[in-house]
Design a protein around this motif. Structure first.
Motif, PDB file in Angstrom:
ATOM      1  N   GLY A 135      -5.132   2.908  -6.025  1.00 24.84           N
ATOM      2  CA  GLY A 135      -4.638   2.544  -4.707  1.00 24.84           C
ATOM      3  C   GLY A 135      -4.482   3.821  -3.893  1.00 24.84           C
ATOM      4  O   GLY A 135      -4.090   4.865  -4.418  1.00 24.84           O
ATOM      5  N   TYR A 137      -2.723   5.626  -0.561  1.00 25.56           N
ATOM      6  CA  TYR A 137      -1.687   5.542   0.472  1.00 25.56           C
ATOM      7  C   TYR A 137      -1.830   6.744   1.410  1.00 25.56           C
ATOM      8  O   TYR A 137      -1.929   7.887   0.955  1.00 25.56           O
ATOM      9  CB  TYR A 137      -0.284   5.557  -0.140  1.00 25.56           C
ATOM     10  CG  TYR A 137       0.798   5.542   0.912  1.00 25.56           C
ATOM     11  CD1 TYR A 137       1.257   4.342   1.447  1.00 25.56           C
ATOM     12  CD2 TYR A 137       1.346   6.730   1.388  1.00 25.56           C
ATOM     13  CE1 TYR A 137       2.224   4.327   2.442  1.00 25.56           C
ATOM     14  CE2 TYR A 137       2.318   6.727   2.372  1.00 25.56           C
ATOM     15  CZ  TYR A 137       2.756   5.521   2.900  1.00 25.56           C
ATOM     16  OH  TYR A 137       3.706   5.518   3.895  1.00 25.56           O
ATOM     17  N   TYR A 393      -2.037  -3.977  -2.788  1.00 25.72           N
ATOM     18  CA  TYR A 393      -1.322  -2.708  -2.887  1.00 25.72           C
ATOM     19  C   TYR A 393       0.130  -2.932  -3.296  1.00 25.72           C
ATOM     20  O   TYR A 393       0.658  -2.220  -4.159  1.00 25.72           O
ATOM     21  CB  TYR A 393      -1.381  -1.967  -1.549  1.00 25.72           C
ATOM     22  CG  TYR A 393      -0.626  -0.659  -1.558  1.00 25.72           C
ATOM     23  CD1 TYR A 393      -1.218   0.507  -2.036  1.00 25.72           C
ATOM     24  CD2 TYR A 393       0.690  -0.586  -1.113  1.00 25.72           C
ATOM     25  CE1 TYR A 393      -0.529   1.707  -2.069  1.00 25.72           C
ATOM     26  CE2 TYR A 393       1.393   0.601  -1.147  1.00 25.72           C
ATOM     27  CZ  TYR A 393       0.780   1.750  -1.614  1.00 25.72           C
ATOM     28  OH  TYR A 393       1.478   2.930  -1.657  1.00 25.72           O
ATOM     29  N   ARG A 396       0.301  -3.752  -7.048  1.00 28.80           N
ATOM     30  CA  ARG A 396      -0.084  -2.641  -7.914  1.00 28.80           C
ATOM     31  C   ARG A 396       0.973  -1.538  -7.954  1.00 28.80           C
ATOM     32  O   ARG A 396       1.252  -0.979  -9.019  1.00 28.80           O
ATOM     33  CB  ARG A 396      -1.411  -2.031  -7.449  1.00 28.80           C
ATOM     34  CG  ARG A 396      -2.612  -2.959  -7.528  1.00 28.80           C
ATOM     35  CD  ARG A 396      -2.896  -3.402  -8.931  1.00 28.80           C
ATOM     36  NE  ARG A 396      -4.187  -4.093  -9.020  1.00 28.80           N
ATOM     37  CZ  ARG A 396      -4.429  -5.092  -9.833  1.00 28.80           C
ATOM     38  NH1 ARG A 396      -3.484  -5.552 -10.642  1.00 28.80           N
ATOM     39  NH2 ARG A 396      -5.616  -5.669  -9.870  1.00 28.80           N
ATOM     40  N   ILE A 397       1.563  -1.227  -6.829  1.00 27.19           N
ATOM     41  CA  ILE A 397       2.523  -0.131  -6.831  1.00 27.19           C
ATOM     42  C   ILE A 397       3.784  -0.502  -7.595  1.00 27.19           C
ATOM     43  O   ILE A 397       4.475   0.356  -8.140  1.00 27.19           O
ATOM     44  CB  ILE A 397       2.853   0.329  -5.390  1.00 27.19           C
ATOM     45  CG1 ILE A 397       3.483   1.727  -5.420  1.00 27.19           C
ATOM     46  CG2 ILE A 397       3.764  -0.655  -4.681  1.00 27.19           C
ATOM     47  CD1 ILE A 397       3.613   2.381  -4.073  1.00 27.19           C
ATOM     48  N   GLU A 400       2.881  -0.520 -11.724  1.00 27.38           N
ATOM     49  CA  GLU A 400       2.679   0.824 -12.273  1.00 27.38           C
ATOM     50  C   GLU A 400       1.675   0.846 -13.423  1.00 27.38           C
ATOM     51  O   GLU A 400       1.915   1.423 -14.483  1.00 27.38           O
ATOM     52  CB  GLU A 400       4.016   1.429 -12.721  1.00 27.38           C
ATOM     53  CG  GLU A 400       4.972   1.684 -11.568  1.00 27.38           C
ATOM     54  CD  GLU A 400       6.193   2.477 -11.983  1.00 27.38           C
ATOM     55  OE1 GLU A 400       6.604   3.371 -11.238  1.00 27.38           O
ATOM     56  OE2 GLU A 400       6.752   2.182 -13.061  1.00 27.38           O
ATOM     57  N   GLN A 402      -1.719   1.540 -12.503  1.00 27.87           N
ATOM     58  CA  GLN A 402      -2.869   2.065 -11.782  1.00 27.87           C
ATOM     59  C   GLN A 402      -2.422   3.326 -11.048  1.00 27.87           C
ATOM     60  O   GLN A 402      -1.281   3.415 -10.572  1.00 27.87           O
ATOM     61  CB  GLN A 402      -3.368   1.027 -10.766  1.00 27.87           C
ATOM     62  CG  GLN A 402      -4.542   1.465  -9.919  1.00 27.87           C
ATOM     63  CD  GLN A 402      -4.839   0.482  -8.797  1.00 27.87           C
ATOM     64  OE1 GLN A 402      -3.989   0.251  -7.931  1.00 27.87           O
ATOM     65  NE2 GLN A 402      -6.014  -0.115  -8.810  1.00 27.87           N
ATOM     66  N   SER A 403      -3.305   4.311 -10.940  1.00 27.67           N
ATOM     67  CA  SER A 403      -2.974   5.498 -10.164  1.00 27.67           C
ATOM     68  C   SER A 403      -2.865   5.150  -8.684  1.00 27.67           C
ATOM     69  O   SER A 403      -3.677   4.375  -8.154  1.00 27.67           O
ATOM     70  CB  SER A 403      -4.039   6.581 -10.348  1.00 27.67           C
ATOM     71  OG  SER A 403      -4.027   7.087 -11.669  1.00 27.67           O
ATOM     72  N   ILE A 404      -1.853   5.701  -8.042  1.00 28.98           N
ATOM     73  CA  ILE A 404      -1.695   5.588  -6.596  1.00 28.98           C
ATOM     74  C   ILE A 404      -1.832   6.993  -6.033  1.00 28.98           C
ATOM     75  O   ILE A 404      -1.034   7.884  -6.350  1.00 28.98           O
ATOM     76  CB  ILE A 404      -0.326   4.996  -6.206  1.00 28.98           C
ATOM     77  CG1 ILE A 404      -0.116   3.617  -6.841  1.00 28.98           C
ATOM     78  CG2 ILE A 404      -0.196   4.932  -4.692  1.00 28.98           C
ATOM     79  CD1 ILE A 404      -1.037   2.531  -6.319  1.00 28.98           C
ATOM     80  N   ALA A 406      -1.512   9.382  -3.034  1.00 30.82           N
ATOM     81  CA  ALA A 406      -0.790   9.397  -1.765  1.00 30.82           C
ATOM     82  C   ALA A 406      -1.109  10.665  -0.980  1.00 30.82           C
ATOM     83  O   ALA A 406      -1.018  11.776  -1.511  1.00 30.82           O
ATOM     84  CB  ALA A 406       0.708   9.284  -2.019  1.00 30.82           C
ATOM     85  N   THR A 413       1.911  11.065  -5.128  1.00 26.94           N
ATOM     86  CA  THR A 413       0.842  10.542  -5.968  1.00 26.94           C
ATOM     87  C   THR A 413       1.399  10.249  -7.357  1.00 26.94           C
ATOM     88  O   THR A 413       2.199  11.015  -7.894  1.00 26.94           O
ATOM     89  CB  THR A 413      -0.302  11.564  -6.070  1.00 26.94           C
ATOM     90  OG1 THR A 413      -0.919  11.682  -4.778  1.00 26.94           O
ATOM     91  CG2 THR A 413      -1.348  11.135  -7.086  1.00 26.94           C
TER      92      THR A 413
END
Length: 453
Positions: A135, A137, A393, A396-397, A400, A402-404, A406, A413
């Motif tokens: 994801g 941001y 989004y 997913r956030i 936790e 999946q990498s986010i 930012a 991030t």
């Protein structure tokens, strides 16, 4: 004054968050295990290797003394749906997970049912994220005004400052795009938040979105969201830019549909501007609109909240997110009345329960949930959607898994390592001026801690 001694406990913070569900900070004192002399009436609790057991003992004692029984039991974390999913996978069934939530975590049955409903719904419609997906941001830390309750990275700045920030942000976007391509990372969702991204001009929004598309492979993108939270920042020209760039979800956040409250909390828009913003967005062909409302705003009654909700439903928002007012550490509300959230617990609960019934009766269902500290009634923030219009989004956030990635001032991030099922944080600085000055350092942090090559 309640005296509480926690023996064999070095870090009292996790337990203090639970205590604050029952008592204001002025109503208790925690004595450390090192203090030998304490008042005779002090209640003593001892840690014997099981944090949850100690929390249950504290909960039972405080419930008996105060007559309160917070519905979330001993849970004080942000992500209870994540916990419910972990329990269901570990124990093998939703029924066993529910039993553990109720018996071990003291969660009220209705809340346990809600968590497992949300987990099942998310799994049915989204499933697991792809192994090389992320994801994205992008933060725009500017707003027209600062709200009474706000603690986000938000600034009021002139055109020259905003241009300086965007120049640095474009540089970070290009760098991240290169790193993603080299490591084979694809974007599943892209969320441009803030602040208020639509504080930017139409030209600035077009340049930002063009930079993203030129820098990143968005061929597998499931969702592109832009927060247009302040209705007074929305224009037909900006919406035309968003639509042309492939934005398929925006947020128009009235918070309330009562002008008196809007003025009180420092919002610079009116109810009429919210109505106009929805009309403009529909005319521009935006697929999905989210609207935020806040339960427990100063001076509002349960009837006021239901009136606002009814109007947002009538406007046809595909997503409606209900927040409970939180007294956040760096907000103006905290400075004015740090115990505001203790004064209306039943009101907030009534607002949310009535809203849940109304939303379900109008074809909405809950799809994600998270909690914050210091909310009225120790309740929750919960998003509803119509016709399975979940926000990828948002889900997913909170899960936790999946990498986010930012970008921008204040962006944090979170790099996900699936084998260990853990996250590592790679933060950017919060102050936008320092972000501009130290942009090379922000890129270097990502090079060392996010990308493999």
């Amino acid at each position: 004054m309640y005296g509480l001694k926690l023996q064999n406990v070095d870090n009292t913070n996790p337990y203090e968050e639970l205590i604050k569900l029952f008592l204001t900070p002025q109503q208790y004192r925690i004595f450390s295990h090192e203090e030998e002399s304490v008042p005779a009436e002090t209640a003593v609790f001892s840690f014997e290797g099981d944090k949850d057991r100690l929390k249950r003992e504290l909960y039972g004692y405080l419930a008996h003394k105060t007559g309160l029984r917070p519905k979330w039991g001993i849970l004080t974390g942000i992500r209870p749906v994540k916990l419910a999913g972990e329990l269901q996978r570990k124990l093998g069934s939703a029924e066993k997970a529910k039993q553990m939530l109720i018996e071990d975590y003291l969660v009220e049955e209705g809340k346990a049912d809600l968590l497992l409903e949300l987990y099942a719904y998310q799994q049915r419609y989204l499933g697991k994220p792809g192994p090389d997906s992320a994801g994205i941001y992008i933060g725009i830390p500017f707003c027209p005004t600062r709200c009474l309750y706000c603690s986000f990275t938000s600034n009021q700045a002139g055109p020259e400052e905003i241009e300086r920030y965007l120049k640095a942000l474009h540089k970070e976007i290009a760098f991240v795009g290169q790193g993603m391509a080299a490591d084979g990372i694809t974007a599943e969702s892209l969320y441009i938040g803030g602040g208020t991204p639509t504080t930017l001009t139409a030209e600035q929004l077009a340049e930002l979105l063009a930079c993203v598309r030129n820098s990143m492979d968005l061929s597998r993108l499931a969702e592109l969201t832009v927060e247009a939270g302040r209705p007074d920042t929305i224009t037909p020209e900006k919406l035309e830019v968003l639509k042309a760039a492939g934005v398929n979800r925006i947020s128009i956040n009235p918070q309330t549909m009562h002008d008196t409250t809007l003025e009180l909390i420092g919002r610079s828009h009116t109810k009429e501007q919210t109505l106009q913003a929805f009309q403009m967005a529909r005319e521009a062909g935006i697929d999905r609109i989210n609207a935020d409302l806040i339960a427990g705003l100063p001076g509002e009654t349960a009837e006021n909240f239901q009136e606002s909700l009814a109007q947002v439903i009538e406007l046809g928002a595909e997503n409606i997110t209900l927040h409970t007012l939180a007294v956040k550490r760096s907000s103006r509300l905290k400075e004015m009345d740090e115990n505001f959230h203790y004064r209306q617990p039943q009101l907030a609960e009534t607002m949310l329960s009535q809203a849940a019934e109304k939303l379900r009766n109008n074809g909405y269902r809950p799809y994600y949930l998270y909690r914050q500290k210091h909310t009225a009634g120790s309740t929750e923030n919960i998003g509803y959607c119509r016709e399975d219009a979940l926000s990828v989004y948002n889900v997913r956030i909170m899960e936790e898994a999946q990498s986010i990635i930012a970008l921008g001032a204040g962006g944090i991030t979170k790099v996900y390592y699936p084998r260990e099922n853990r996250l590592e944080r790679v933060p950017n600085v919060s102050n936008y001026e320092i972000y501009i000055e130290r942009i090379e350092e922000m890129l270097d942090r990502k090079k060392k801690n996010l990308f493999r090559r």
